[in-house]
Motif scaffolding. Structure first.
Motif, PDB file in Angstrom:
ATOM      1  N   TYR A  89       0.837  -1.191   0.000  1.00  9.59           N
ATOM      2  CA  TYR A  89       0.000   0.000   0.000  1.00  9.59           C
ATOM      3  C   TYR A  89       0.876   1.246   0.000  1.00  9.59           C
ATOM      4  CZ  TYR A  89       0.658  -0.063   5.123  1.00  9.59           C
ATOM      5  OH  TYR A  89       1.177  -0.077   6.394  1.00  9.59           O
ATOM      6  N   GLU A  90       0.402   2.238  -0.708  1.00 13.30           N
ATOM      7  CA  GLU A  90       1.136   3.478  -0.943  1.00 13.30           C
ATOM      8  C   GLU A  90       0.930   4.461   0.202  1.00 13.30           C
ATOM      9  OE1 GLU A  90       0.794   7.350  -3.955  1.00 13.30           O
ATOM     10  OE2 GLU A  90      -0.252   5.470  -4.435  1.00 13.30           O
ATOM     11  N   GLU A  91       1.991   5.196   0.497  1.00 10.75           N
ATOM     12  CA  GLU A  91       1.902   6.345   1.393  1.00 10.75           C
ATOM     13  C   GLU A  91       2.399   7.567   0.625  1.00 10.75           C
ATOM     14  OE1 GLU A  91       3.651   7.933   5.690  1.00 10.75           O
ATOM     15  OE2 GLU A  91       4.160   5.938   4.957  1.00 10.75           O
ATOM     16  N   SER A  92       1.537   8.562   0.451  1.00  9.24           N
ATOM     17  CA  SER A  92       1.902   9.759  -0.300  1.00  9.24           C
ATOM     18  C   SER A  92       1.022  10.915   0.136  1.00  9.24           C
ATOM     19  CB  SER A  92       1.767   9.525  -1.813  1.00  9.24           C
ATOM     20  OG  SER A  92       0.446   9.136  -2.152  1.00  9.24           O
ATOM     21  N   ASP A  93       1.405  12.109  -0.259  1.00 10.86           N
ATOM     22  CA  ASP A  93       0.710  13.322   0.127  1.00 10.86           C
ATOM     23  C   ASP A  93      -0.461  13.595  -0.804  1.00 10.86           C
ATOM     24  OD1 ASP A  93       0.904  15.975   1.765  1.00 10.86           O
ATOM     25  OD2 ASP A  93       0.751  16.625  -0.324  1.00 10.86           O
ATOM     26  N   LEU A  94      -1.601  14.006  -0.249  1.00  9.60           N
ATOM     27  CA  LEU A  94      -2.798  14.255  -1.052  1.00  9.60           C
ATOM     28  C   LEU A  94      -2.551  15.333  -2.109  1.00  9.60           C
ATOM     29  CD1 LEU A  94      -5.818  13.979  -1.696  1.00  9.60           C
ATOM     30  CD2 LEU A  94      -6.273  15.597   0.168  1.00  9.60           C
ATOM     31  N   CYS A  95      -1.921  16.423  -1.715  1.00 10.87           N
ATOM     32  CA  CYS A  95      -1.675  17.510  -2.681  1.00 10.87           C
ATOM     33  C   CYS A  95      -0.794  17.034  -3.821  1.00 10.87           C
ATOM     34  CB  CYS A  95      -1.037  18.700  -1.977  1.00 10.87           C
ATOM     35  SG  CYS A  95      -2.138  19.546  -0.826  1.00 10.87           S
ATOM     36  N   MET A  96       0.193  16.197  -3.503  1.00  5.66           N
ATOM     37  CA  MET A  96       1.071  15.697  -4.555  1.00  5.66           C
ATOM     38  C   MET A  96       0.322  14.751  -5.483  1.00  5.66           C
ATOM     39  SD  MET A  96       4.885  14.050  -4.277  1.00  5.66           S
ATOM     40  CE  MET A  96       5.557  15.676  -3.934  1.00  5.66           C
ATOM     41  N   ARG A  97      -0.598  13.944  -4.933  1.00  6.80           N
ATOM     42  CA  ARG A  97      -1.372  13.047  -5.796  1.00  6.80           C
ATOM     43  C   ARG A  97      -2.262  13.852  -6.745  1.00  6.80           C
ATOM     44  NH1 ARG A  97      -2.284  10.368  -0.979  1.00  6.80           N
ATOM     45  NH2 ARG A  97      -4.508  10.862  -0.983  1.00  6.80           N
ATOM     46  N   ILE A  98      -2.820  14.969  -6.249  1.00  9.47           N
ATOM     47  CA  ILE A  98      -3.701  15.777  -7.084  1.00  9.47           C
ATOM     48  C   ILE A  98      -2.912  16.577  -8.113  1.00  9.47           C
ATOM     49  CG2 ILE A  98      -5.312  17.728  -7.056  1.00  9.47           C
ATOM     50  CD1 ILE A  98      -6.282  16.734  -4.339  1.00  9.47           C
ATOM     51  N   CYS A  99      -1.806  17.175  -7.688  1.00  9.90           N
ATOM     52  CA  CYS A  99      -1.060  18.082  -8.566  1.00  9.90           C
ATOM     53  C   CYS A  99      -0.072  17.364  -9.470  1.00  9.90           C
ATOM     54  CB  CYS A  99      -0.322  19.127  -7.735  1.00  9.90           C
ATOM     55  SG  CYS A  99      -1.401  20.198  -6.760  1.00  9.90           S
ATOM     56  N   CYS A 100       0.576  16.335  -8.945  1.00  7.12           N
ATOM     57  CA  CYS A 100       1.643  15.655  -9.694  1.00  7.12           C
ATOM     58  C   CYS A 100       1.196  14.320 -10.275  1.00  7.12           C
ATOM     59  CB  CYS A 100       2.858  15.446  -8.795  1.00  7.12           C
ATOM     60  SG  CYS A 100       3.503  16.964  -8.090  1.00  7.12           S
TER      61      CYS A 100
END
Length: 265
Positions: A89-100
């Motif tokens: 399972y992935e761990e990442s930032d919400l803003c980065m998922r939306i923007c990048c």
């Protein structure tokens, strides 16, 4: 971005957490038995000692399919008989998922059937990475570092320079290129593209024929057309070291994000 490695890991939603050490796992899967007495094997990689193939099945995210908003990816990892040996399972930032979107940095946690994290993948964010022509520069090449156990780097997957076809170097913990991966010249998705997309694994010096491959497989019309969820198979020599098998598994996630994660973009 990937979070600090000391913070408490988030629990993916939609899975049974009543077993496997509190980590989320699909409740109805058949589990592979843990091999024993594997000398020199990092804890949790014993499964890999007996395998020459892994199947990586991304879980369908209904919210993402309906809204095109990127969610954290989750994967079931199985042997050739369909028995589950790992869950990622992935761990990442919400803003980065939306923007990048698919270019985002992330940390991928891979846990065994007991819920213990046995492999960690870390892809740093690089705003200018991805172009195969410029991948000879560190700032323009996507990479994933592989840790097993967590905190011990056992290898790296690095995008390498090429004219057109995607190329990757599989590097061990001593910095030596053990394998090279060559992808197909065209990676097209759609209703007419139901064939697999092979990424062949060669010895590092290209002196032999391919010794394995990572292949994206057709997942069915609905899954291919309306979601980012993908199915992969990873084939390697059964006598390959478990560390290199883990690094090749990590290469699957880099290939997925670079070529197959952007269906809704």
């Amino acid at each position: 971005m990937a979070a600090n490695r000391n913070q408490i890991l988030p629990t993916p939603s939609g899975f049974d957490t009543t077993q496997f050490g509190g980590q989320s796992q699909p409740a109805q899967n058949q589990w592979m038995a843990m091999p024993s007495n594997v000398p020199g094997c990092p804890p949790g990689l014993e499964y890999l000692s007996q395998l020459d193939q892994l199947l990586v099945h991304q879980q369908v995210e209904l919210f993402e399919a309906l809204t095109s908003v990127e969610t954290k990816n989750k994967y079931a990892i199985k042997n050739g008989a369909g028995q589950q040996c790992y869950y990622a399972y992935e761990e990442s930032d919400l803003c980065m998922r939306i923007c990048c979107k698919s270019n985002r940095g992330f940390m991928m946690h891979i846990v065994d059937n007991a819920g213990q994290e046995v492999i960690r993948l870390n892809r740093p964010f690089k705003c200018c990475a991805g172009c195969c022509w410029c991948a000879n520069s560190d700032g323009c090449a996507f990479t994933i570092d592989v840790e097993a156990p967590v905190g011990t780097v056992i290898g790296q997957i690095r995008q390498s320079q090429s004219f057109w076809k995607p190329h990757y170097d599989i590097i061990d913990d001593m910095g030596k290129t053990i394998f090279k991966i060559k992808g197909p010249c065209c990676v097209c998705q759609g209703i007419c593209c139901s064939c697999e997309f092979p990424f062949d694994i060669y010895p590092g010096d290209y002196t032999q024929a391919p010794v394995g491959k990572i292949a994206k497989q057709w997942s069915g019309f609905a899954k291919e057309m309306f979601t980012n969820a993908t199915n992969f198979s990873v084939q390697f020599p059964v006598d390959l070291s478990v560390k290199m098998k883990a690094v090749l598994l990590g290469a699957t996630f880099l290939i997925d994000f670079m070529f197959f994660e952007h269906q809704n973009e």
